[in-house]
Design an enzyme around this catalytic site. Structure first.
Site, mmCIF file in Angstrom:
data_model
loop_
_atom_site.group_PDB
_atom_site.id
_atom_site.type_symbol
_atom_site.label_atom_id
_atom_site.label_comp_id
_atom_site.label_asym_id
_atom_site.label_seq_id
_atom_site.Cartn_x
_atom_site.Cartn_y
_atom_site.Cartn_z
ATOM 1 N N ALA A 259 58.955 34.292 8.992
ATOM 2 C CA ALA A 259 59.334 32.921 9.317
ATOM 3 C C ALA A 259 60.643 32.855 10.092
ATOM 4 C CB ALA A 259 59.443 32.111 8.028
ATOM 5 N N HIS B 134 66.120 27.297 9.900
ATOM 6 C CA HIS B 134 67.021 28.425 9.684
ATOM 7 C C HIS B 134 67.890 28.596 10.919
ATOM 8 C CE1 HIS B 134 64.345 29.428 6.389
ATOM 9 N NE2 HIS B 134 63.331 29.525 7.223
HETATM 10 N N1 NAI Z 1 58.932 37.090 4.986
HETATM 11 C C1 NAI Z 1 58.782 35.808 5.312
HETATM 12 O O1 NAI Z 1 59.254 35.362 6.362
HETATM 13 C C2 NAI Z 1 58.036 34.903 4.409
HETATM 14 C C3 NAI Z 1 57.557 35.358 3.214
HETATM 15 N N2 NAI Z 1 56.827 34.545 2.379
HETATM 16 C C4 NAI Z 1 56.363 35.127 1.112
HETATM 17 O O2 NAI Z 1 55.048 35.646 1.312
HETATM 18 C C5 NAI Z 1 54.345 35.626 0.079
HETATM 19 C C6 NAI Z 1 53.015 34.891 0.278
HETATM 20 O O3 NAI Z 1 53.250 33.568 0.710
HETATM 21 P P1 NAI Z 1 52.109 32.449 0.697
HETATM 22 O O4 NAI Z 1 50.853 32.985 1.269
HETATM 23 O O5 NAI Z 1 52.691 31.222 1.275
HETATM 24 O O6 NAI Z 1 51.938 32.243 -0.885
HETATM 25 P P2 NAI Z 1 50.755 31.514 -1.659
HETATM 26 O O7 NAI Z 1 51.321 31.115 -2.966
HETATM 27 O O8 NAI Z 1 50.103 30.497 -0.812
HETATM 28 O O9 NAI Z 1 49.711 32.703 -1.874
HETATM 29 C C7 NAI Z 1 49.932 33.792 -2.730
HETATM 30 C C8 NAI Z 1 48.572 34.242 -3.228
HETATM 31 O O10 NAI Z 1 48.712 35.436 -4.013
HETATM 32 C C9 NAI Z 1 47.777 35.339 -5.075
HETATM 33 N N3 NAI Z 1 48.103 36.260 -6.163
HETATM 34 C C10 NAI Z 1 48.802 36.025 -7.296
HETATM 35 N N4 NAI Z 1 48.827 37.126 -8.063
HETATM 36 C C11 NAI Z 1 48.129 38.076 -7.417
HETATM 37 C C12 NAI Z 1 47.771 39.411 -7.718
HETATM 38 N N5 NAI Z 1 48.163 40.000 -8.849
HETATM 39 N N6 NAI Z 1 47.025 40.097 -6.822
HETATM 40 C C13 NAI Z 1 46.622 39.521 -5.670
HETATM 41 N N7 NAI Z 1 46.909 38.246 -5.336
HETATM 42 C C14 NAI Z 1 47.660 37.532 -6.200
HETATM 43 C C15 NAI Z 1 47.828 33.889 -5.487
HETATM 44 O O11 NAI Z 1 46.685 33.534 -6.251
HETATM 45 C C16 NAI Z 1 47.881 33.199 -4.130
HETATM 46 O O12 NAI Z 1 46.576 32.952 -3.637
HETATM 47 C C17 NAI Z 1 55.269 34.934 -0.930
HETATM 48 O O13 NAI Z 1 55.995 35.908 -1.672
HETATM 49 C C18 NAI Z 1 56.223 34.156 -0.033
HETATM 50 O O14 NAI Z 1 57.449 33.906 -0.678
HETATM 51 C C19 NAI Z 1 56.536 33.266 2.741
HETATM 52 C C20 NAI Z 1 57.010 32.763 3.928
HETATM 53 C C21 NAI Z 1 57.833 33.508 4.825
HETATM 54 O O1 OAA Z 2 61.561 32.665 3.873
HETATM 55 C C1 OAA Z 2 60.675 32.070 3.274
HETATM 56 O O2 OAA Z 2 60.290 32.408 2.137
HETATM 57 C C2 OAA Z 2 59.950 30.954 3.920
HETATM 58 C C3 OAA Z 2 60.739 30.179 4.834
HETATM 59 O O3 OAA Z 2 61.925 30.015 4.706
HETATM 60 C C4 OAA Z 2 60.039 29.581 5.935
HETATM 61 O O4 OAA Z 2 58.799 29.664 6.009
HETATM 62 O O5 OAA Z 2 60.715 28.999 6.795
#
Ligand code: NAI
Ligand code: OAA
Length: 268
Positions: free
Chosen positions: A122, A220
């Site tokens: 992001a 950000h």
């Molecule tokens: N690096 C970056 O720039 C960003 C990182 N993230 C992170 O990425 C990750 C995913 O984000 P989203 O898709 O938005 O989250 P989300 O909450 O929409 O999806 C996460 C999924 O993982 C599943 N899950 C839970 N336990 C599990 C397990 N043991 N095994 C497999 N799946 C499992 C959940 O049921 C859910 O479907 C989060 O940790 C979030 O904080 C999000 C946005 C930006």
């Molecule tokens: O860093 C994150 O977890 C997500 C975030 O800030 C963004 O999507 O802008």
């Protein structure tokens, strides 16, 4: 060319977008497997999308995939990374904040010959930050502004009794290091963890977090001062179906995956 087999761990906002794109076709890549908390729900979603991919356990992903995209909650990072890295394979980590207290995963990748890939996600400008880090970076400062619903429930807010409900003006809810922010806001500021890993580390990278009822996007801004350049960057992310996660995050994963097999790579 034999396609690179891609696994997806976590079928939420990011995982579903990545699965859809892989199923629609990406050169040199194929969707090989999916792991989910609720396998029945995952199978039903895949079927509704007309996507054919086995739903497997996290520990059996290495026998299906060359690279797994980790897009699950931070709490499962170890369970996703350890089997893949032990099998000398790659993991693309989105829960970058959870990497900070787990340097042993990087050591595992080093000792086994696997690889952890942290995409820009992001954020913006990790190409310039990694380039500047080849020289000397003096400081990296970040300010994040999110709509209050994008921060609600974060452990730091709960533990300190900070409410972001009904705000009528911006409230600075945190100021500190990337390391402290990743602990207090594990699902909200993975971006600052990625920035820290790209640049001068989690203790010297600083962040302010604002709950701002005046913004609709996850905003950000970053200022870097280095011996090679001084630069400022900002990005306003449109939230996905998960209000904490910007839409661009899944697209960053797709761009990083495409680079794995592309005849032309642009950007570091
Ligand atoms: N690096 C970056 O720039 C960003 C990182 N993230 C992170 O990425 C990750 C995913 O984000 P989203 O898709 O938005 O989250 P989300 O909450 O929409 O999806 C996460 C999924 O993982 C599943 N899950 C839970 N336990 C599990 C397990 N043991 N095994 C497999 N799946 C499992 C959940 O049921 C859910 O479907 C989060 O940790 C979030 O904080 C999000 C946005 C930006
Ligand atoms: O860093 C994150 O977890 C997500 C975030 O800030 C963004 O999507 O802008």
């Amino acid at each position: 060319m034999v396609p690179m087999r891609i696994g997806i761990a976590g079928l939420g906002a990011i995982g579903r977008t990545v699965a859809r794109a892989l199923a629609d076709g990406m050169p040199g890549l194929e969707l090989a497997c999916v792991a989910a908390r609720d396998p029945g729900k995952a199978r039903a979603w895949l079927e509704s999308q007309g996507i054919v991919a086995p739903v497997v356990k996290l520990e059996s992903m290495p026998s299906h995939a060359d690279l797994v995209v980790e897009c699950a909650p931070a709490s499962v990072l170890d369970d996703i990374c350890r089997p893949m890295l032990s099998a000398r394979k790659k993991v693309m980590v989105l829960s970058a904040g959870a990497l900070l207290p787990r340097p042993e995963l990087i050591e595992l990748a080093r000792s086994k010959g696997g690889q952890i890939i942290v995409p820009t996600g992001a954020l913006i400008g990790l190409d310039a930050v990694t380039a500047a880090a080849q020289g000397t970076i003096h400081s990296v400062r970040m300010v994040t502004r999110k709509p209050p619903r994008g921060l609600a429930g974060a452990p730091y807010l709960v533990e300190n009794g900070i409410s972001v409900d009904g705000l009528t003006a911006p409230l600075r809810v945190f100021a500190g290091s990337a390391r402290e922010a990743a602990i207090g806001f594990p699902a909200n500021v993975n971006v600052v963890a990625a920035l820290a890993l790209a640049g001068i580390g989690p203790d010297r990278t600083t962040i302010e977090i604002w709950a701002d009822p005046g913004v609709e996007r996850n905003c950000h801004s970053i200022e870097v001062d280095a011996d090679s350049a001084k630069f400022s960057m900002s990005i306003e992310n449109i939230p996905s179906e998960n209000p904490r996660t910007g839409r661009i995050t899944a697209l960053s994963v797709l761009a990083a995956l495409a680079k794995q097999r592309a005849p032309l790579r642009v950007g570091t």
